[in-house]
Write a protein that holds these residues in place. Sequence first.
Motif, PDB file in Angstrom:
ATOM      1  N   PRO A 139      -5.167  10.673  13.534  1.00  0.00           N
ATOM      2  CA  PRO A 139      -4.478  10.935  12.274  1.00  0.00           C
ATOM      3  C   PRO A 139      -4.922  10.377  10.849  1.00  0.00           C
ATOM      4  CG  PRO A 139      -3.334   9.324  13.571  1.00  0.00           C
ATOM      5  CD  PRO A 139      -4.497   9.833  14.284  1.00  0.00           C
ATOM      6  N   ILE A 140      -4.905  10.805   9.828  1.00  0.00           N
ATOM      7  CA  ILE A 140      -5.515  10.583   8.857  1.00  0.00           C
ATOM      8  C   ILE A 140      -4.729  10.421   7.565  1.00  0.00           C
ATOM      9  CG2 ILE A 140      -6.813  12.697   8.547  1.00  0.00           C
ATOM     10  CD1 ILE A 140      -9.265  11.048   7.470  1.00  0.00           C
ATOM     11  N   CYS A 141      -4.916   9.573   6.615  1.00  0.00           N
ATOM     12  CA  CYS A 141      -3.939   9.475   5.650  1.00  0.00           C
ATOM     13  C   CYS A 141      -5.119   9.436   4.308  1.00  0.00           C
ATOM     14  CB  CYS A 141      -3.002   8.276   5.558  1.00  0.00           C
ATOM     15  SG  CYS A 141      -2.245   7.996   4.008  1.00  0.00           S
ATOM     16  N   PHE A 142      -4.894  10.312   3.454  1.00  0.00           N
ATOM     17  CA  PHE A 142      -5.661  10.125   2.139  1.00  0.00           C
ATOM     18  C   PHE A 142      -4.666   9.806   1.113  1.00  0.00           C
ATOM     19  CE2 PHE A 142      -7.663  13.631   4.728  1.00  0.00           C
ATOM     20  CZ  PHE A 142      -8.835  13.315   4.559  1.00  0.00           C
ATOM     21  N   ILE A 143      -5.197   8.691   0.391  1.00  0.00           N
ATOM     22  CA  ILE A 143      -4.546   8.105  -0.737  1.00  0.00           C
ATOM     23  C   ILE A 143      -5.208   8.788  -1.886  1.00  0.00           C
ATOM     24  CG2 ILE A 143      -3.501   6.492  -2.041  1.00  0.00           C
ATOM     25  CD1 ILE A 143      -3.229   4.760   0.644  1.00  0.00           C
ATOM     26  N   CYS A 144      -4.611   9.879  -2.518  1.00  0.00           N
ATOM     27  CA  CYS A 144      -5.173  10.377  -3.542  1.00  0.00           C
ATOM     28  C   CYS A 144      -4.836  10.155  -4.880  1.00  0.00           C
ATOM     29  CB  CYS A 144      -5.271  12.048  -3.455  1.00  0.00           C
ATOM     30  SG  CYS A 144      -6.042  12.720  -2.180  1.00  0.00           S
ATOM     31  N   ARG A 179       5.928   0.738  -8.281  1.00  0.00           N
ATOM     32  CA  ARG A 179       5.480  -0.534  -8.080  1.00  0.00           C
ATOM     33  C   ARG A 179       4.011  -0.660  -8.170  1.00  0.00           C
ATOM     34  NH1 ARG A 179       9.921  -0.659  -8.989  1.00  0.00           N
ATOM     35  NH2 ARG A 179      11.756  -2.186  -8.166  1.00  0.00           N
ATOM     36  N   GLU A 180       3.434  -1.444  -8.825  1.00  0.00           N
ATOM     37  CA  GLU A 180       2.055  -1.981  -8.520  1.00  0.00           C
ATOM     38  C   GLU A 180       1.462  -2.171  -7.366  1.00  0.00           C
ATOM     39  OE1 GLU A 180       0.240  -1.750 -11.463  1.00  0.00           O
ATOM     40  OE2 GLU A 180       2.083  -1.438 -12.614  1.00  0.00           O
ATOM     41  N   GLY A 181       0.182  -1.650  -6.660  1.00  0.00           N
ATOM     42  CA  GLY A 181      -0.192  -2.195  -5.507  1.00  0.00           C
ATOM     43  C   GLY A 181       0.324  -1.547  -4.259  1.00  0.00           C
ATOM     44  N   LEU A 182       1.221  -0.524  -4.481  1.00  0.00           N
ATOM     45  CA  LEU A 182       1.970   0.150  -3.368  1.00  0.00           C
ATOM     46  C   LEU A 182       0.885   0.633  -2.564  1.00  0.00           C
ATOM     47  CD1 LEU A 182       4.697   0.989  -2.487  1.00  0.00           C
ATOM     48  CD2 LEU A 182       4.430   3.165  -3.601  1.00  0.00           C
ATOM     49  N   TRP A 183      -0.165   1.136  -3.167  1.00  0.00           N
ATOM     50  CA  TRP A 183      -1.251   1.776  -2.154  1.00  0.00           C
ATOM     51  C   TRP A 183      -1.751   0.858  -1.336  1.00  0.00           C
ATOM     52  CZ3 TRP A 183      -5.888  -0.651  -1.841  1.00  0.00           C
ATOM     53  CH2 TRP A 183      -6.204  -1.606  -2.767  1.00  0.00           C
ATOM     54  N   ALA A 184      -1.746  -0.488  -1.262  1.00  0.00           N
ATOM     55  CA  ALA A 184      -2.188  -1.460  -0.480  1.00  0.00           C
ATOM     56  C   ALA A 184      -1.402  -1.719   0.899  1.00  0.00           C
ATOM     57  CB  ALA A 184      -2.346  -2.782  -1.024  1.00  0.00           C
ATOM     58  N   ARG A 185      -0.011  -1.484   0.342  1.00  0.00           N
ATOM     59  CA  ARG A 185       1.043  -1.460   1.555  1.00  0.00           C
ATOM     60  C   ARG A 185       0.907  -0.284   2.407  1.00  0.00           C
ATOM     61  NH1 ARG A 185       1.180  -6.030  -0.065  1.00  0.00           N
ATOM     62  NH2 ARG A 185       0.466  -5.422  -1.947  1.00  0.00           N
ATOM     63  N   PHE A 186       0.722   1.174   1.687  1.00  0.00           N
ATOM     64  CA  PHE A 186       0.506   2.037   2.444  1.00  0.00           C
ATOM     65  C   PHE A 186      -0.679   1.872   3.400  1.00  0.00           C
ATOM     66  CE2 PHE A 186       2.106   4.985  -0.979  1.00  0.00           C
ATOM     67  CZ  PHE A 186       3.451   4.700  -0.580  1.00  0.00           C
ATOM     68  N   GLU A 187      -1.834   1.496   2.852  1.00  0.00           N
ATOM     69  CA  GLU A 187      -3.063   1.502   3.814  1.00  0.00           C
ATOM     70  C   GLU A 187      -2.763   0.542   4.881  1.00  0.00           C
ATOM     71  OE1 GLU A 187      -6.222  -0.864   2.057  1.00  0.00           O
ATOM     72  OE2 GLU A 187      -7.620   0.325   2.731  1.00  0.00           O
ATOM     73  N   ALA A 188      -2.137  -0.756   4.625  1.00  0.00           N
ATOM     74  CA  ALA A 188      -2.011  -1.671   5.861  1.00  0.00           C
ATOM     75  C   ALA A 188      -1.125  -1.010   6.632  1.00  0.00           C
ATOM     76  CB  ALA A 188      -1.461  -2.986   5.481  1.00  0.00           C
ATOM     77  N   LEU A 189      -0.132  -0.348   6.384  1.00  0.00           N
ATOM     78  CA  LEU A 189       0.900   0.405   7.134  1.00  0.00           C
ATOM     79  C   LEU A 189       0.134   1.404   8.045  1.00  0.00           C
ATOM     80  CD1 LEU A 189       4.605   0.499   6.476  1.00  0.00           C
ATOM     81  CD2 LEU A 189       3.585   2.777   7.035  1.00  0.00           C
ATOM     82  N   GLY A 248       4.446  13.590  -1.799  1.00  0.00           N
ATOM     83  CA  GLY A 248       4.834  12.631  -3.109  1.00  0.00           C
ATOM     84  C   GLY A 248       4.737  11.143  -2.486  1.00  0.00           C
ATOM     85  N   ASP A 249       4.173  10.400  -3.586  1.00  0.00           N
ATOM     86  CA  ASP A 249       4.127   8.866  -3.380  1.00  0.00           C
ATOM     87  C   ASP A 249       5.536   8.172  -3.467  1.00  0.00           C
ATOM     88  OD1 ASP A 249       4.168   9.517  -6.028  1.00  0.00           O
ATOM     89  OD2 ASP A 249       2.680   8.146  -6.464  1.00  0.00           O
ATOM     90  N   TRP A 272      -2.003  13.624   6.567  1.00  0.00           N
ATOM     91  CA  TRP A 272      -1.011  13.284   5.265  1.00  0.00           C
ATOM     92  C   TRP A 272      -2.054  12.993   3.874  1.00  0.00           C
ATOM     93  CZ3 TRP A 272       3.404  10.173   7.754  1.00  0.00           C
ATOM     94  CH2 TRP A 272       3.990  11.083   8.586  1.00  0.00           C
ATOM     95  N   ILE A 273      -1.676  13.793   3.182  1.00  0.00           N
ATOM     96  CA  ILE A 273      -2.506  13.625   1.854  1.00  0.00           C
ATOM     97  C   ILE A 273      -1.483  13.398   0.828  1.00  0.00           C
ATOM     98  CG2 ILE A 273      -3.851  15.005   0.134  1.00  0.00           C
ATOM     99  CD1 ILE A 273      -4.672  16.916   2.254  1.00  0.00           C
ATOM    100  N   ILE A 274      -1.558  12.069   0.343  1.00  0.00           N
ATOM    101  CA  ILE A 274      -0.635  11.436  -0.562  1.00  0.00           C
ATOM    102  C   ILE A 274      -1.079  11.665  -2.182  1.00  0.00           C
ATOM    103  CG2 ILE A 274       0.575   9.390  -1.176  1.00  0.00           C
ATOM    104  CD1 ILE A 274       0.500   8.341   1.529  1.00  0.00           C
ATOM    105  N   ASP A 275      -0.060  12.288  -2.831  1.00  0.00           N
ATOM    106  CA  ASP A 275      -0.192  12.469  -3.984  1.00  0.00           C
ATOM    107  C   ASP A 275       0.047  11.378  -4.781  1.00  0.00           C
ATOM    108  OD1 ASP A 275      -0.248  13.642  -6.620  1.00  0.00           O
ATOM    109  OD2 ASP A 275       1.524  14.870  -6.247  1.00  0.00           O
ATOM    110  N   TYR A 276      -0.964  10.381  -5.053  1.00  0.00           N
ATOM    111  CA  TYR A 276      -0.656   9.175  -5.492  1.00  0.00           C
ATOM    112  C   TYR A 276      -0.710   9.195  -7.117  1.00  0.00           C
ATOM    113  CZ  TYR A 276      -0.524   4.052  -5.294  1.00  0.00           C
ATOM    114  OH  TYR A 276      -0.157   2.810  -5.618  1.00  0.00           O
ATOM    115  N   ASN A 277       0.439   9.777  -7.472  1.00  0.00           N
ATOM    116  CA  ASN A 277       0.447  10.004  -9.137  1.00  0.00           C
ATOM    117  C   ASN A 277       1.130   8.987  -9.787  1.00  0.00           C
ATOM    118  OD1 ASN A 277       2.985  10.476  -8.573  1.00  0.00           O
ATOM    119  ND2 ASN A 277       2.844  12.770  -9.086  1.00  0.00           N
ATOM    120  N   ARG A 278       1.696   7.829  -8.844  1.00  0.00           N
ATOM    121  CA  ARG A 278       2.423   6.827  -9.309  1.00  0.00           C
ATOM    122  C   ARG A 278       3.785   6.979 -10.134  1.00  0.00           C
ATOM    123  NH1 ARG A 278      -2.639   5.138 -11.742  1.00  0.00           N
ATOM    124  NH2 ARG A 278      -3.013   7.300 -11.264  1.00  0.00           N
ATOM    125  N   GLN A 279       4.294   8.095 -10.000  1.00  0.00           N
ATOM    126  CA  GLN A 279       5.462   8.429 -10.678  1.00  0.00           C
ATOM    127  C   GLN A 279       6.373   8.982  -9.652  1.00  0.00           C
ATOM    128  OE1 GLN A 279       3.767  10.568 -14.368  1.00  0.00           O
ATOM    129  NE2 GLN A 279       6.037  10.017 -14.660  1.00  0.00           N
TER     130      GLN A 279
END
Length: 804
Positions: free
Chosen positions: A320-325, A205-215, A165-166, A191-198
């Motif tokens: 390792p791979i992270c999918f932000i879906c 928060r806006e732009g959380l995906w960018a933090r995840f990506e960088a991290l 879950g996101d 890790w497949i992130i269910d990015y439903n933003r809830q």
Amino acid sequence: MAHGTNTNPSARELAILRELEKKVLWLASWTIHHANHLRENVDGVKVGGHQASSASLATIMTTLYFDVLRPQDRVAVKPHASPIYHAIQYLLGRQSRQKLEDFRGYKGAQSYPSRSKDADDVDFSTGSVGLGVAQTLFSSLVQDYVRAHGWGLQRSEGRMIALVGDAELDEGNIFEAILEGWKQGLRNCWWIIDYNRQSLDAVIREGLWARFEALFQAFGWDVVILKYGALLQQAFREPGGERLRQWIDNCPNQLYSALVFQGGAAWRRRLLDEIGDQGDVTRLIEARSDEELARLMTNLAGHDLPSLIEAFGKVDHERPICFICYTIKGFGLPFAGHKDNHAGLMTPAQAESLRAAMNIRPGHEWDKFEGLEIARTELEQFLDRVPFAAGSRRHDAARIEVPADLPVTIQSVMSTQTGFGALLNELGRGKNAIAERIVTASPDVTVSTNLGPWVNRRGLFARESLADTFKSERIPSTFAWDFSPKGQHIELGIAEMNLFILLSALGLSHAINGERLIPIGTLYDPFIQRGLDALNYACYQDARFILVATPSGITLAPEGGAHQSIATPLIGLAQDGLAAFEPAFVDELAVILAFAFDYIQRDAEAEASERNWLRDETGGAVYLRLSTRPIEQIKRTMTPELRQAIVDGAYWQRPPGPNCQVVVAYAGAVVPEAIQAVGLMAEDRRDVGLLAVTSADRLNAGWTAAQRARERGLVHARSHIEKLLADVPSHCGIVSVIDGHPATLAWLGAVHGHRVRALGVEHFGQTGSIPELYRHYGIDANAIVAAAASAAPGRPIRHLKALP
Ligand SMILES: Cc1ncc(C[n+]2csc(CCOP(=O)(O)OP(=O)(O)O)c2C)c(N)n1
Ligand SMILES: [Mg+2]
């Protein structure tokens, strides 16, 4: 190429997958609806959190289970997607309709996927968010460990996959795991992130995906962002499409969610308002009906089968791979996108309209192929050929023979912690089956918990060899620690959560890798509490390991108040799936460790045994609470009876005489005080008994089980402690003493109704020497004598000094 799968399904396969996706969503929704509205005896407690959360993952899980996964892959499914998981297993013929009908009910399918309680082959339990995610990472490391040791190579390597879950990524243990994974050269982990933003309460928060990506990138992960589905991508290629993409990219999460909820007309109004005066975009929007527009605007990649199939199938490396879906919480359901939808349930009317939309006749809700446009036989043929379901997934491994006696040289004065180090050192010396399978791990306290000598013998594990530079530079050091693929110690960073999740993964290796490991984790006793939820999680999954915690209690004295543990004996008593021991002497520890090697390998279904009323055949994990306090050892021969009593939890070190007035029952490092107290009161209290408690946990469990058995008619049931205390006269008082919370032993008085005074530690934080602290907290010999004087009144005890 590591694992490429079918990136290019035929149109027919795609059509079948679309039908299955619809069916999975329906079955999951109906399962939840049924549990809430239709099942008899519904107690008014509504199912929260599943409906919208499940819908969010329906497409991703359909893609994975029916197309991408192979039998050797293992998955941790986000807790609230449990109904989707069970629906998929139902379609694959691995879950019964009855269990779906009983979802969340007694013996029905579990609210959150459960490895031990569900019948449909759950790989990893989830529930406490964050833990299942980290479990996949550590399971990858364990898979590497097993294969590096040359075991299980006949099986294919699996991918360890978490559906995350996101908001779940708020959990700190995930980040601790990522860091550890980076250190250990993690592979084969998705890790497949269910990015439903809830989340549960909020829109994230806006732009959380960018933090995840960088991290993730910072720790060497590949990151794949799956944002737009095929429809949207096509629209972006139309004139005006680029403008539409910009608008979506800039659309705040809250607004996007609100528009998803409101539907086509609202999308149109908003889009025309904001970008509608720009010719091409207007045409792009106007060319679509409200319904088509809504479909377009919600066509995120996480709900687009072709995009998912392509992305998952394309992976051609082991990193390792992270999918932000990008997904929509509640997709396909009436409350999609609504910020309050977490506990959202369909009303009966909404369920009716979903039923109609799905073409399902009343009474046929559970039919697997009802309402689908593709013929049943074709779907059945497809399901029969699903790769994931093609092989056996749960393995077993033979038990490793355990020697009856573990050799150890017992010095006249010795602590249990030193004893533990010596026992492992001896084991490490030889080439025997158990030593080969032992794998130790410690969160940066390897040396201070006395694992050093073992590591010197068996080496540190790493997939790549790395020599100890101090050794090659000829700098003298007590520890010669080379890393190699054959090493048997996993050196962890300090995070205790990681230790417990690693133990959870190591302790399931027999079932997951078909190769048995004997995991031993060491840490400081107080820090069990740091990882307690993960320890509980490991036990819930029925992972098998030995936890060795030392130093413990206030006995660590000058080491400092912050490191004192009070509650851990109660954790040992209360934690299900964990047999806790606190030996005082090294010969006891040797017996317990040999027992533990065997106990963690047992897995038979068993009734409680008539001998001690413990469910010993079922096995479990083991916790040893040890101490750094050097203690004068008893010279004795270990008889079979004594050995059994140590394992059962207690024995008489000094049996009470017929006129016994006082019994002192002690556990662990306070044994010198208990012995001294017995001596001090010998002249004034007759026949004093000294009871050595090696496991308050097992004593207590046996007692409870025997009582229950008697209540059910087995009148002769007697537990070990009932037998031990049977001949103690009823006027006799019991003084119990432990360096831990007094409640650990206080219940002894209830066994036969003896008056009891329980000594222990209720407050902590003071530092000093052992005598100072024992006096301060009231567990020294004098405190025991004073307690005896009040628990067993009689003539004054002359050696009793006034208490401070
Ligand atoms: C350790 C822990 N804390 C709190 C909860 C309660 N809880 C369950 S799911 C959830 C958040 C759900 O958000 P997300 O992970 O984004 O999943 P979604 O609902 O969006 O599918 C919370 C707080 C829990 N299960 N475990
Ligand atoms: Mg979420």
